[in-house]
Design an enzyme around this catalytic site. Structure first.
Site, PDB file in Angstrom:
ATOM      1  N   CYS A  99      42.164  46.540  41.952  1.00 49.72           N
ATOM      2  CA  CYS A  99      43.027  45.602  42.003  1.00 49.72           C
ATOM      3  C   CYS A  99      44.268  46.258  42.526  1.00 49.72           C
ATOM      4  O   CYS A  99      44.853  47.216  41.996  1.00 49.72           O
ATOM      5  CB  CYS A  99      43.378  45.070  40.552  1.00 49.72           C
ATOM      6  N   CYS A 124      43.575  42.567  48.693  1.00 49.80           N
ATOM      7  CA  CYS A 124      43.479  41.948  47.689  1.00 49.80           C
ATOM      8  C   CYS A 124      41.921  41.992  47.292  1.00 49.80           C
ATOM      9  O   CYS A 124      41.247  41.497  48.286  1.00 49.80           O
ATOM     10  CB  CYS A 124      43.875  40.817  47.121  1.00 49.80           C
TER      11      CYS A 124
END
Length: 277
Positions: free
Chosen positions: A74, A187
């Site tokens: 992440c 992302c």
């Protein structure tokens, strides 16, 4: 550190499963424990303090499960929490950042025009500002927050072609796309949109993500420590999530796109930090 111990991987939700898939492809003998925090997704709109608290709780859980290394799958959690986590824990903690260097290096000295698609928090944090500062004098870089792309994955709407393309056009129609050299998927959720981005972008525009580089770095670190899984070990994936609903378990397995050893839910008592801070 036992070489047969699992690798812990976590994300704000289900996007990190794209990294799990990369680990499984490149390191097939490893056991992988994945924790998705879908109950608190998205992280990209939270405060850094909230993200650090949530990340610390998840890492503690993975350490208790015997993880030999942690991959923060992440970009947002890496930006907010990786330095503090490395200070607190002695095991290797591998973070992620948008693959801006890869995008700029493609020019071999020719200035590049790059759009970095990421969450709002990733783009606001000092870590990305420092990264962008390294390359912006020689290249044109546009940070583009795309929070709705996280929500579409988490809501199981990735197959809704019209919704996805409408959302992408809403973010990217402002750019003269034929002049953009590359789009960086900053992302892990966005990696699942690669085919959609290919439909949106000219063939000349590269689509770049950081998953391969992250997994290569993990491999190098574990090899240097003598901690790669034995070649005789059968690799496996265990999916856990802070959202115990069958919908999330089914979506997680669909995103993994292969049989897994088992799908479990989060341990009871996982704190609802987002509401306690």
């Amino acid at each position: 550190m036992s070489s047969s111990a699992p690798i812990g991987v976590f994300d704000s939700g289900l996007g990190g499963i794209s990294v799990v898939r990369q680990i499984r492809a490149e390191m097939p003998h490893e056991r992988i424990l994945f924790f998705g925090d879908s109950a608190h997704a998205p992280y990209g709109t939270k405060t850094p303090q909230e993200v650090r608290a949530l990340s610390r709780t998840i890492v503690e859980h993975l350490v208790e499960q015997g993880a030999k290394a942690i991959v923060i799958a992440c970009n947002t959690a890496t930006s907010a929490a990786v330095n503090e986590l490395r200070d607190e824990y002695s095991l290797p903690i591998i973070g992620m950042e948008p693959a801006l260097k890869v995008a700029c290096d493609r020019g071999h000295g020719v200035p590049q025009r790059v759009v970095v698609a990421a969450t709002p928090l990733t783009l606001r944090e000092h870590k990305f500002a420092a990264l962008m500062h390294r390359f912006e004098s020689d290249n044109t870089i546009w940070p583009q927050p795309c929070p709705k792309l996280v929500e579409i994955v988490e809501h199981g709407q990735l197959g809704d072609h019209d919704l996805v393309m409408r959302t992408l056009h809403g973010y990217f129609d402002q750019y003269d796309l034929p002049t953009v050299d590359s789009v960086v998927l900053g992302c892990t959720h966005f990696v699942f949109y690669r085919d959609y981005f290919r439909e949106l972008l000219p063939e000349s525009t590269a689509i770049i993500d950081g998953n391969h580089g992250t997994v290569h770095h993990l491999d190098v670190i574990l090899e240097s420590l003598g901690a790669l899984a034995p070649q005789t070990q059968d690799g496996s994936v265990t999916l856990t999530n802070s959202d115990p609903s069958p919908r999330v378990a089914q979506l997680a397995q669909a995103l993994l796109d292969a049989p897994v050893r088992r799908v479990t839910v989060a341990p009871t008592g996982f704190p609802d930090i987002a509401h306690n801070t």
